[in-house]
Design an enzyme around this catalytic site. Structure first.
Site, PDB file in Angstrom:
ATOM      1  N   GLU A   1      -4.850  27.539   2.296  1.00  0.00           N
ATOM      2  CA  GLU A   1      -5.942  26.644   2.671  1.00  0.00           C
ATOM      3  C   GLU A   1      -6.656  27.197   3.894  1.00  0.00           C
ATOM      4  O   GLU A   1      -6.030  27.487   4.908  1.00  0.00           O
ATOM      5  CB  GLU A   1      -5.420  25.243   2.949  1.00  0.00           C
ATOM      6  CG  GLU A   1      -6.431  24.298   3.572  1.00  0.00           C
ATOM      7  CD  GLU A   1      -7.723  24.180   2.767  1.00  0.00           C
ATOM      8  OE1 GLU A   1      -8.808  24.320   3.375  1.00  0.00           O
ATOM      9  OE2 GLU A   1      -7.652  23.983   1.540  1.00  0.00           O
TER      10      GLU A   1
ATOM     11  N   GLY B   1      -5.968  18.549   1.821  1.00  0.00           N
ATOM     12  CA  GLY B   1      -6.585  17.349   1.255  1.00  0.00           C
ATOM     13  C   GLY B   1      -7.955  17.541   0.670  1.00  0.00           C
ATOM     14  O   GLY B   1      -8.456  16.679  -0.057  1.00  0.00           O
ATOM     15  N   GLY B   2      -8.612  18.639   1.002  1.00  0.00           N
ATOM     16  CA  GLY B   2      -9.917  18.920   0.417  1.00  0.00           C
ATOM     17  C   GLY B   2     -10.992  17.940   0.848  1.00  0.00           C
ATOM     18  O   GLY B   2     -10.878  17.229   1.859  1.00  0.00           O
ATOM     19  N   THR B   3     -12.050  17.868   0.067  1.00  0.00           N
ATOM     20  CA  THR B   3     -13.198  17.028   0.392  1.00  0.00           C
ATOM     21  C   THR B   3     -12.818  15.561   0.472  1.00  0.00           C
ATOM     22  O   THR B   3     -13.231  14.849   1.393  1.00  0.00           O
ATOM     23  CB  THR B   3     -14.315  17.221  -0.650  1.00  0.00           C
ATOM     24  OG1 THR B   3     -14.739  18.583  -0.640  1.00  0.00           O
ATOM     25  CG2 THR B   3     -15.510  16.327  -0.339  1.00  0.00           C
ATOM     26  N   CYS B   4     -12.036  15.079  -0.477  1.00  0.00           N
ATOM     27  CA  CYS B   4     -11.708  13.651  -0.530  1.00  0.00           C
ATOM     28  C   CYS B   4     -11.129  13.156   0.778  1.00  0.00           C
ATOM     29  O   CYS B   4     -11.585  12.167   1.349  1.00  0.00           O
ATOM     30  CB  CYS B   4     -10.731  13.387  -1.676  1.00  0.00           C
ATOM     31  SG  CYS B   4     -10.168  11.668  -1.757  1.00  0.00           S
TER      32      CYS B   4
ATOM     33  N   HIS C   1     -10.162 -16.500 -15.499  1.00  0.00           N
ATOM     34  CA  HIS C   1     -11.325 -17.117 -14.853  1.00  0.00           C
ATOM     35  C   HIS C   1     -10.910 -17.584 -13.468  1.00  0.00           C
ATOM     36  O   HIS C   1      -9.814 -18.113 -13.301  1.00  0.00           O
ATOM     37  CB  HIS C   1     -11.822 -18.300 -15.670  1.00  0.00           C
ATOM     38  CG  HIS C   1     -12.899 -19.086 -14.982  1.00  0.00           C
ATOM     39  ND1 HIS C   1     -14.215 -18.681 -14.954  1.00  0.00           N
ATOM     40  CD2 HIS C   1     -12.834 -20.234 -14.242  1.00  0.00           C
ATOM     41  CE1 HIS C   1     -14.925 -19.558 -14.253  1.00  0.00           C
ATOM     42  NE2 HIS C   1     -14.112 -20.515 -13.813  1.00  0.00           N
TER      43      HIS C   1
END
Length: 451
Positions: free
Chosen positions: A33, A38-41, A436
């Site tokens: 990395e 974790g990347g973009t998220c 409902h």
């Protein structure tokens, strides 16, 4: 040369989970990395931005408190430093959680640095040469910045840098009227900024049907956001205190400019040509139905393959490859039914085809719509903007797509997502007995109104 069973380039929402599964089974894996786990998220996408959206909604609801008989004395203020700090904590906690998990896996080596292919089986990082028979690319994407005249001479924001703002812009001009730009536009309007959206197309969120796009524009304009479509001739100029933004219809002054004109894959510095990996004209890695590249032993997962730009599609890439490589399955990318959400408020939940796509396919289709003003749950909550829409195939009785633009639309859409994935004919849903009061209870009514 250090040998591994598999090398993973990029720690987004696909590769690391496959790497961890392999490591848990005792395989020797390297996870590379260049910046943050974790990347973009985790770092610049879902987690920080939706945290900011939640803060913006809290401010919006507080301002409307009187409509619900709740008295809030004084004006609603925004502490942007605290807002930013809250988003940052969510990111750091998630990042730390991933690091702790990966540290617990004895056969996984996490390496921070820029990876580059030397050949199809060898990657160089920090001067080290790593080799493996299997390589998985999960490098994500970044904001795409057009070459507008004068833009390079002004200080502008992207979807990554705007997260770090600790002040409310006086006037935020958003370039681009698609999903990222719309979320930030409403968010900062609710924080107190004047906001203008400039979109070159004829409508916002152009992927959607015209009625959905129009309703989105109505929601944003009702909150005081200026929306301009058909914009051309964009240029920028630094003034003494502001940024002058010129279009085909005139010039406006902005305190801040956000460029939200799409994203591009992080594939241009990986040495893909050394590995012989094919990319398309936009830099996305070309993959087949199993997410394999044209080079045996190399896969591309997540945003960098251009087959989905969402955290959930990236994670599904992991699921497909893991099932095929480790579980003896034959899962295919083409089996995926695309679903996503636009997190303005109220949100848009979407799955499958739009009405426009369904008509273009040549099918005999049925369509049903219902305004949120006729949904009891929306009326009770005092949030009746938007509508629900369902598209079905008259011959096969399969649901082709749906849109729920309204309160809880991002959750209510999941009943339809599940039905589509189970290939359940729509008449079977018409006789279900939903709870409902909910938004989802209107799905059988929608089905009954198909025409």
């Amino acid at each position: 040369m250090t040998s591994f069973d598999a090398i993973f380039i990029g720690a987004g929402q696909a590769g690391p989970f496959l790497a961890a599964r392999m490591a848990a089974a005792g395989r020797k894996v390297a996870l590379i990395e260049r910046k943050y786990l974790g990347g973009t998220c985790v770092n610049a996408g879902c987690m920080p931005t939706k945290t900011l959206v939640a803060s913006a909604r809290a401010a919006h609801v507080a301002r409307r408190a009187g409509e619900y008989g709740v008295v809030v004395p004084g004006e609603i203020g925004i502490d942007m430093e605290a807002v930013r700090g809250r988003a940052e904590k969510v990111t750091l906690d998630a990042r730390k959680g991933l690091a702790t998990w990966f540290d617990s896996l004895d056969s996984m080596s996490v390496i921070y640095g820029q990876a580059k292919f030397e050949n199809p089986n060898t990657v160089v990082v920090n001067g080290m040469r790593l080799t493996a028979p299997q390589v998985f690319i999960n490098v994500g994407a970044r904001p795409s910045i057009p070459d507008y005249p004068g833009l390079a001479d002004v200080s502008y924001l992207t979807s990554t840098s705007i997260i770090q703002l600790a002040e409310v812009p006086r006037h935020l001009v958003v370039i681009g009227g698609s999903y990222i730009g719309l979320e930030f536009a409403q968010m900062y309007r609710r924080f107190g900024a004047s906001v203008t959206i400039l979109e070159r197309g004829t409508r916002l969120a152009s992927r959607e049907d015209d009625d959905v796009s129009s309703a989105i524009a109505d929601i944003l304009q009702a909150e005081g956001i200026a929306v301009h479509t058909g914009v051309s001739g964009l240029s920028f100029r630094k003034t003494a205190d502001d940024i002058a933004v010129t279009t085909n219809s005139g010039t406006m002054n902005a305190s801040h400019v956000l460029i939200a004109t799409g994203r591009r894959p992080n594939t241009d510095d990986l040495g893909l040509e050394e590995a012989g990996v094919e990319t398309d004209d936009k830099g996305f890695i070309v993959v087949d139905n199993s997410l394999s590249t044209n080079v045996s032993g190399i896969w591309a997962l997540g945003d960098c393959n251009g087959r989905g730009a969402f955290t959930h599609t990236s994670y599904n890439d992991f699921e497909i490859v893991a099932a095929n490589l480790l579980d003896g399955c034959n899962r295919k990318l083409s089996d995926r039914i695309l679903a996503y959400a636009l997190y303005i408020d109220p949100p848009l939940g979407r799955v499958g085809m739009t009405e426009r796509q369904a008509r273009a396919s040549g099918r005999q289709i049925l369509v049903s719509t219902r305004p949120m003003s006729r949904v009891g749950r929306a009326v009770e909550k005092g949030e009746t903007q938007g509508f629900m829409k369902l598209i079905a195939d008259a011959e096969t009785r399969q649901i082709l797509g749906a849109a729920i633009l309204g309160i809880e639309g991002d959750e209510a859409i999941h009943g339809i997502i599940d039905a589509m994935n189970a290939r359940t004919p729509y008449p079977a849903l018409q006789w279900s007995v939903p709870i409902h009061p909910t938004v989802s209870e209107l799905v059988p009514t929608l089905i009954g109104d198909l025409r």
